[in-house]
Design a protein around this motif. Structure first.
Motif, mmCIF file in Angstrom:
data_model
loop_
_atom_site.group_PDB
_atom_site.id
_atom_site.type_symbol
_atom_site.label_atom_id
_atom_site.label_comp_id
_atom_site.label_asym_id
_atom_site.label_seq_id
_atom_site.Cartn_x
_atom_site.Cartn_y
_atom_site.Cartn_z
ATOM 1 N N LEU A 62 0.828 -1.198 0.000
ATOM 2 C CA LEU A 62 0.000 0.000 0.000
ATOM 3 C C LEU A 62 0.868 1.256 0.000
ATOM 4 O O LEU A 62 1.819 1.361 0.788
ATOM 5 N N VAL A 63 0.537 2.197 -0.856
ATOM 6 C CA VAL A 63 1.205 3.487 -0.906
ATOM 7 C C VAL A 63 0.329 4.568 -0.291
ATOM 8 O O VAL A 63 0.798 5.427 0.447
ATOM 9 N N ALA A 64 -0.968 4.526 -0.588
ATOM 10 C CA ALA A 64 -1.904 5.514 -0.021
ATOM 11 C C ALA A 64 -3.320 4.970 -0.118
ATOM 12 O O ALA A 64 -3.646 4.205 -1.026
ATOM 13 N N ALA A 65 -4.158 5.374 0.816
ATOM 14 C CA ALA A 65 -5.569 4.985 0.818
ATOM 15 C C ALA A 65 -6.382 6.111 1.430
ATOM 16 O O ALA A 65 -5.840 7.063 1.991
ATOM 17 N N GLU A 66 -7.715 5.988 1.306
ATOM 18 C CA GLU A 66 -8.584 6.975 1.916
ATOM 19 C C GLU A 66 -8.314 7.045 3.422
ATOM 20 O O GLU A 66 -7.980 6.012 4.012
#
Length: 762
Positions: A62-66
């Motif tokens: 994962l790099v970015a999420a909500e």
């Protein structure tokens, strides 16, 4: 600050609630089965990764999420390794698309402050945008595509500065699914787009726009030699065999061999889960017996992997996203001469496939760390309202896909146990030139761009030295294009590269010719090109044909001699023939007369292609006055521009790989009821027009209908059909509102598209 923290907490609780619902309703997800039979809950990003089937030896991180990112559709890396993201928040707020024109789109900057590989800071650069779709960082600023405009913003301390309008018609036509995008800053220092015939370049404070080939639908990529790759929604992969800057100079030449070629013809997909939620899921053959999609229906975001992490087996591989089937496909490409072709890497499985219905990969990118980056819009609805069938609307409502809207993820794929770190760029000229030979293609690209944007004239001695590094051809090639971008490339340097025994180097020298030919240098290039023809340089031959048009302003007889020599030597080579004809705007018939005695066989490629173009020119002269039709059918003209011409072309002659001609089509000028039926409910499968059968992959296998769009009335349909029945060489009667209403009433319960067999039986 407090508001920001509260917002984070609220979103976290919301996602947690969704996750708890997921656990209660599904228990442990089983591979191959839908996670839920009554709905499609939001799954937290870390849990969503566990639902992905990935090629052995790789892992997803994962790099970015909500809440750090919402509805991402495109991204770009800057020299600091930060990620600039386009958030298309307004896309399909509900199944009817109500409110999509709200200014809630954003351009945001994501940064990993603590170096753990996960973004932890979000900074809004621009907000209040309506459906933004693409960005490009260039020369201390950023291009932003917000339909219909293309804007350039200066960047001041991560804030937007002066705004300049680059193109007020960048995306003036088509709906959200059929508008230009991409903004790829390519090796030749031009910016190219998908779903567009325009390219852009910045010279100091001046922007230049030029016509180029029409390419693709969503997403565009390049390989190590600057050739472009793209696709449309039902096509795995398409590409150009030649430099993107060549071959688009003759407006009457519709389709140039070597451009928009079907690179991978196999369109089969292998979802990990049943995928009934596709627009034509009700049609026999769309889904298999396990309700899985058979063939691409939303292919997008193609990427040529140019990283350095995956190993030799992944060199010259193309990855393609398919959001409607929740997967990413891998293709293996090969070259034979200048022809690029490819096959799927696997049969029966994919490089990555998820059983999470909301996993929507829409764009793929190379990263500065060598990883493959995945932009996941993470959304239930992925089909625009214009084409949503009642079948798909029911699926969306039954599976609760319309909400929520506040999600989005960015992942990266890396080999297991690999150590990744983004490359750090320096301001030292020699070090930047050395980075032009880096094993990571994106690093090479960005080093080139930094040198040009920074106007590093102090790097010129290092660049000239790199031109002699024959053992490092990729560095040599990038050095050449940096010199071109700095207006420092010299005639003698290009001449030497033209004589290189290494084809990739010679190809780049041939590609740079339009930028360096001028009133003093053309003599040297003219003589060199003629020598190459005499030497029977078959690989260079198409490039010689393309280049002739740049000799012509200075020496027309020499340009003609070059073309005639090519025709005499390669009369049945389709690529050389197309290159020759690209020079002949408004003088095709004259040239045909000149070569009649030289190559009399009508079946030779040069004569067949010339005949096609000449026939098209003669027919276009019979075209009716479009201004009169626009006056008579204003709504029809507008609807044609927004929904029809993006596939059928403004001149009605169709677009290769997308749609057949409307001009002189018996389906347009013939029986009104059949034509109305096609437009309202769509058409699937082959179609015969004037004795020729158009079928996939020459065109898309499906034309969507518009009967189920709440925004298109019977009057609109009558107007657009009246418009096309009277346009170009068509001269048929107009269609009335009552005629449209009659057909709509007759088939009011119909969902599936018509086939030609059905229509012929009516």
């Amino acid at each position: 600050m407090k508001l920001y923290i509260y917002t984070l907490l609220a979103l976290f609780v919301f996602t947690l609630y969704q996750c708890q619902s997921y656990k209660k309703t599904t228990g442990t997800a089983r591979p191959g089965l839908m996670p839920d039979t009554t709905g499609s809950p939001v799954i937290p990003a870390d849990a969503a990764i566990k639902l992905m089937k990935l090629e052995n030896g790789f892992e997803v991180k994962l790099v970015a999420a909500e809440p750090l990112v919402t509805a991402p559709v495109a991204l770009s890396f800057d020299a600091r390794g930060r990620i600039w993201v386009v958030e298309m928040v307004g896309y399909m707020p509900d199944v009817y698309g109500k409110g999509e024109d709200r200014p809630n789109g954003k351009i945001v900057i994501l940064e990993d402050k603590n170096g753990d590989g996960v973004a932890d800071e979000r900074k809004v650069f621009l907000d209040s945008l309506v459906l933004p779709r693409a960005i490009c960082l260039i020369d201390g600023g950023i291009l932003v595509a917000e339909s219909p405009n293309l804007w350039y913003y200066e960047i001041k301390n991560d804030q937007p500065g002066k705004r300049i309008l680059v193109d007020d018609k960048y995306a003036a036509e088509g709906n959200v699914e059929h508008q230009p995008n991409g903004l790829l800053r390519a090796m030749d220092n031009w910016i190219y787009n998908a779903k567009s015939t325009k390219r852009y370049r910045k010279y100091g404070d001046r922007w230049v726009t030029e016509e180029t080939h029409f390419r693709g639908q969503w997403g565009i990529s390049q390989d190590n030699y600057g050739r472009l790759y793209y696709n449309d929604n039902s096509t795995n992969l398409m590409s150009d065999y030649f430099s993107p800057g060549y071959g688009a100079r003759n407006p009457d030449q519709h389709g140039v061999e070597g451009y928009s070629e079907r690179t991978v013809r196999d369109n089969r997909v292998y979802p990990a889960r049943p995928t009934p939620g596709v627009n034509r899921g009700y049609m026999p053959g769309t889904l298999d017996d396990s309700l899985r999609l058979r063939n691409f229906t939303a292919a997008c975001g193609p990427l040529i992997y140019r990283g350095h992490l995956f190993g030799d087996a992944y060199d010259f591989n193309a990855f393609v996203a398919e959001p409607s089937a929740n997967l990413i496909k891998r293709n293996v490409l090969t070259e034979k001469g200048f022809v690029v072709s490819g096959t799927q890497a696997y049969q029966g499985k994919e490089f990555l496939a998820s059983i999470d219905e909301r996993f929507r990969p829409v764009s793929l990118y190379n990263g500065l760390d060598g990883a493959l980056y995945v932009v996941d819009m993470y959304r239930g609805i992925i089909q625009h309202k214009t084409y949503v069938t009642p079948y798909l609307r029911n699926i969306i409502e039954e599976r609760k896909l319309a909400q929520p809207l506040g999600c989005g993820r960015i992942y990266k794929i890396v080999p297991k146990n690999s150590k990744t770190a983004a490359v750090k760029f320096t301001e030292e000229p020699g070090a930047l030139v050395a980075m032009l030979g880096h094993q990571n293609g994106l690093v090479r690209d960005m080093a080139q761009q930094i040198l040009i944007d920074g106007r590093y004239r102090s790097a010129i001695p290092y660049l000239r030295a790199a031109l002699g590094h024959k053992d490092r051809p990729l560095q040599l090639i990038h050095a050449m294009w940096v010199l071109e971008g700095l207006s420092a490339l010299q005639t003698n340097e290009v001449l030497e590269l033209l004589r290189s025994p290494q084809w990739p180097v010679k190809m780049q020298a041939l590609s740079v010719l339009p930028a360096v030919i001028n009133g003093s240098s053309y003599r040297y290039f003219r003589d060199e090109l003629l020598k190459m023809v005499a030497a029977d340089d078959q690989m260079a031959a198409p490039y010689l044909g393309f280049a002739a048009s740049y000799i012509r302003p200075y020496d027309a007889p020499a340009a003609d001699a070059l073309l005639l020599a090519l025709v005499k030597k390669y009369p049945d080579n389709p690529y050389v023939s197309a290159a020759v004809i690209s020079n002949l705007s408004y003088r095709e018939e004259q040239f045909a007369g000149e070569i009649a005695g030289l190559v009399p066989d009508a079946n030779l490629a040069i004569n067949k292609q010339l005949k096609k173009v000449i026939t098209g020119v003669n027919n276009s002269q019979k075209n009716r006055d479009p201004s009169l039709l626009i006056r008579d059918f204003p709504k029809g003209a507008a609807l044609f521009a927004s929904s029809c011409q993006t596939c059928h072309a403004p001149d009605g002659n169709g677009i290769k790989s997308l749609a057949p001609p409307l001009n002189k089509s018996e389906w347009v000028t013939g029986n009104k009821e059949k034509l109305i039926s096609i437009v309202l409910y769509g058409l699937t499968g082959p179609v015969k027009i004037n004795g020729y059968v158009y079928e996939a992959p020459e065109i898309s296998a499906d034309m969507p209908g518009i009967a189920h769009s709440d925004e298109i009335s019977d009057n609109d349909v009558a107007q657009v059909l009246s418009f096309i029945r009277g346009s170009w060489e068509n001269n048929a009667g107009k269609v009335s509102i009552d005629e449209v209403a009659k057909v709509r009433k007759q088939y009011k319960d119909r969902e599936k598209a018509f086939t030609i067999a059905e229509l012929e039986g009516k």
